[in-house]
Write a protein that holds these residues in place. Sequence first.
Motif, short mmCIF file in Angstrom:
data_model
loop_
_atom_site.label_atom_id
_atom_site.label_comp_id
_atom_site.label_asym_id
_atom_site.label_seq_id
_atom_site.Cartn_x
_atom_site.Cartn_y
_atom_site.Cartn_z
N ALA A 1 0.47 -1.52 0.01
CA ALA A 1 -0.13 -0.15 -0.05
C ALA A 1 1.20 1.56 0.50
CB ALA A 1 -1.11 0.12 1.05
N TYR A 2 2.30 0.81 0.75
CA TYR A 2 2.62 2.63 0.87
C TYR A 2 4.12 2.35 0.29
CZ TYR A 2 -1.18 3.34 4.43
OH TYR A 2 -2.52 3.88 4.25
N VAL A 3 4.98 1.85 0.96
CA VAL A 3 6.65 1.38 0.33
C VAL A 3 6.72 1.24 -1.07
CG1 VAL A 3 8.63 0.29 1.29
CG2 VAL A 3 7.00 0.31 2.55
N LYS A 4 5.97 0.18 -1.65
CA LYS A 4 6.34 0.49 -2.76
C LYS A 4 6.94 1.51 -4.17
CE LYS A 4 5.67 -5.11 -3.24
NZ LYS A 4 4.43 -5.76 -4.09
N SER A 5 5.53 2.74 -3.78
CA SER A 5 5.21 3.29 -4.37
C SER A 5 7.28 4.71 -3.94
CB SER A 5 3.11 4.48 -3.65
OG SER A 5 4.29 4.88 -2.68
N TYR A 6 7.53 4.05 -3.26
CA TYR A 6 8.90 5.35 -3.22
C TYR A 6 10.20 4.09 -3.58
CZ TYR A 6 6.17 8.22 0.37
OH TYR A 6 5.51 8.86 1.33
#
Length: 169
Positions: free
Chosen positions: A146-151
Amino acid sequence: RAREILINALIFFIACLVGLAIVEITLRRLDVSPRDLHRVDPDTGLNTFPPSDSFTYDGGCYYASIETNSDGFHGFEYPKTKADGVFRIAMVGDSFIEAVQVRREEHIARLLEEKLNSGTSSTRYEVIPFGVSGNGTYLNMLYTDAYVKSYSPDLIIDMFFLGNDLSND
């Protein structure tokens, strides 16, 4: 020289984890349960702090000034797009990584980032925390999606405590 810096950073990182484990075990034994200030992210259904907020966290035996980033995690703001020459590390976990007991300048992710960037390497390091108290390994995977991969991290460290995190799933 770069290898020496990475080894020293790893030793520092392990020492911090041991210290955090001792604090965690002590607080659990004392049954210190601070007021929960998390909220459910309407986009993901997962718990985070209110995004881009600051507040005082009263943990009963400590008070800490918390500043959240735009995703609602206790940490500094980082752009989603990684700059050239940056090696990005994401730390996912429970209260060890959430670290509400300390200001974000004293957070383990920030200390590791400063240690890694203290060398002469042309690589710049960014260490981003994604921690929520009570998470286990399964929730860490959901937060990663949900969050980490977008970075676009180069390395994801999934922190968990064998004492309870596997059973938290």
